[in-house]
Design an enzyme around this catalytic site. Structure first.
Site, mmCIF file in Angstrom:
data_model
loop_
_atom_site.group_PDB
_atom_site.id
_atom_site.type_symbol
_atom_site.label_atom_id
_atom_site.label_comp_id
_atom_site.label_asym_id
_atom_site.label_seq_id
_atom_site.Cartn_x
_atom_site.Cartn_y
_atom_site.Cartn_z
ATOM 1 C CG HIS A 18 -4.880 0.402 -4.314
ATOM 2 N ND1 HIS A 18 -4.419 0.573 -3.215
ATOM 3 C CD2 HIS A 18 -5.808 -0.681 -4.268
ATOM 4 C CE1 HIS A 18 -5.037 -0.493 -2.399
ATOM 5 N NE2 HIS A 18 -5.912 -1.134 -3.083
ATOM 6 N NE ARG A 52 -3.524 -2.254 2.903
ATOM 7 C CZ ARG A 52 -3.156 -3.484 3.677
ATOM 8 N NH1 ARG A 52 -1.833 -3.469 4.027
ATOM 9 N NH2 ARG A 52 -4.044 -4.284 3.766
#
Length: 332
Positions: free
Chosen positions: A280, A190
């Site tokens: 992402h 992330r």
């Protein structure tokens, strides 16, 4: 035993070795007289929260979620959504029923013309809040329990194709950007996890890193030889003394934040004409490629740091070619 007598007895016990019997009797008499007009209670070391207003309960709920490690992006949704409901209904939380919430969602959609996806996010927030109130014994029953998930059209989020990844690499004009995008793909991290990393966290000999994920949970992620090479090249040419893994290219070379990383990828997207270039998407690309090449989904779940395997399944893109291959292989 009454608290005052407990106090008196403890004082007498402490003085037994120092005073004679007659003196102890006198001390007991004086203590009884002096403490008669006082209310004695043992000190509590527990944190007492007495604000039982709707706003107070909401603050307690948010504090609980933050303590549990809920992502800040999720927590930021709770307050405006739930506060809007509380103010619109104008009634105590224990009196809120299923009809109230259904009515509020319907009216919200009609007045603001929002998509069903927004309504579903609101429903999830309300369900989490009232579920917590019910579990804590602050209300009798959860009024959201009877409200089903709101269906909305889900768009297919595609991973980068090999050709797109190559174009993005070729568009990099400096070692940092190249190391960054290769690290994002190889690690599946992330962006918030990448931001926190320091140079000292990277184990170049074993090509792995321990990252701090959601909820303060640590997990080990791995790097490809290519990503490790680009990272080493980038670090070798740095002249700053920052401990951060990725820093800005201009003095004072501060740690790159989420916005900075996203800006780098957005510019690469504009330069190459590739849409929706963001961190992402590299995470989604790694997950899809791993499964396409035979990795068990349970392993992919661990690599991505998902608590629920259903979240991992959402990340995966079902390539039509793979589906056709599986059909022809197993249907014959």
């Amino acid at each position: 035993m009454e608290p005052r007598m407990e106090l008196i007895n403890s004082v007498l016990a402490a003085m037994t070795a120092l005073l004679a019997a007659e003196q102890l009797d006198k001390l007991q008499e004086v203590l009884c007289i002096k403490l008669h007009d006082f209310e004695v209670q043992p000190r509590s070391t527990e944190v007492m929260i007495t604000d039982n207003s709707a706003e107070g309960m909401l603050n307690r709920f948010i504090a609980t979620k933050r303590l549990e490690g809920t992502a800040e992006t999720t927590i930021r949704l709770y307050s405006p959504y739930i506060m809007g409901l509380i103010r619109a209904l104008g009634k105590p939380l224990y009196k809120v029923d299923t009809y109230d919430i259904r009515y509020y969602l319907s009216l919200y959609k009609q007045q603001r013309q929002v998509a069903n996806r927004t309504l579903e996010n609101m429903r999830k927030c309300f369900s989490s809040f009232f579920g917590w109130l019910s579990d804590e014994g602050l209300i009798g029953r959860n009024p959201c329990k009877a409200i089903k998930a709101i269906k909305y059209e889900k768009t297919v989020k595609k991973p980068f194709s090999p050709e797109e990844r190559e174009r993005l690499k070729n568009a990099c004009t400096n070692l940092r950007d190249l190391a960054l995008i290769e690290f994002l793909y190889a690690s599946g991290c992330r962006v918030s996890e990448v931001v926190r990393l320091n140079i000292s966290d990277i184990k170049f000999h074993s090509r792995d890193v321990v990252v701090l994920g959601k909820g303060g949970k640590e997990r080990r992620i791995y790097l490809t030889e290519v990503a490790t090479m680009h990272l080493a090249n980038y670090l070798a040419q740095r002249r700053d003394d920052s401990p951060a893994l990725f820093v800005s290219r201009h003095a004072p070379h501060g740690r790159m934040g989420k916005n900075g990383i996203e800006a780098v990828l957005r510019k690469l997207g504009e330069k190459t004409g590739i849409e929706k270039v963001h961190p992402h998407r590299y995470r989604r690309t790694l997950a899809t490629n791993l499964v396409d090449r035979g990795a068990p989904i349970q392993d992919v779940q661990q690599i991505l740091g998902h608590a629920d395997i259903r979240t991992t399944q959402i990340y995966l893109y079902n390539n039509p070619q793979n589906i056709r291959y599986s059909y022809e292989k197993y249907s014959a």
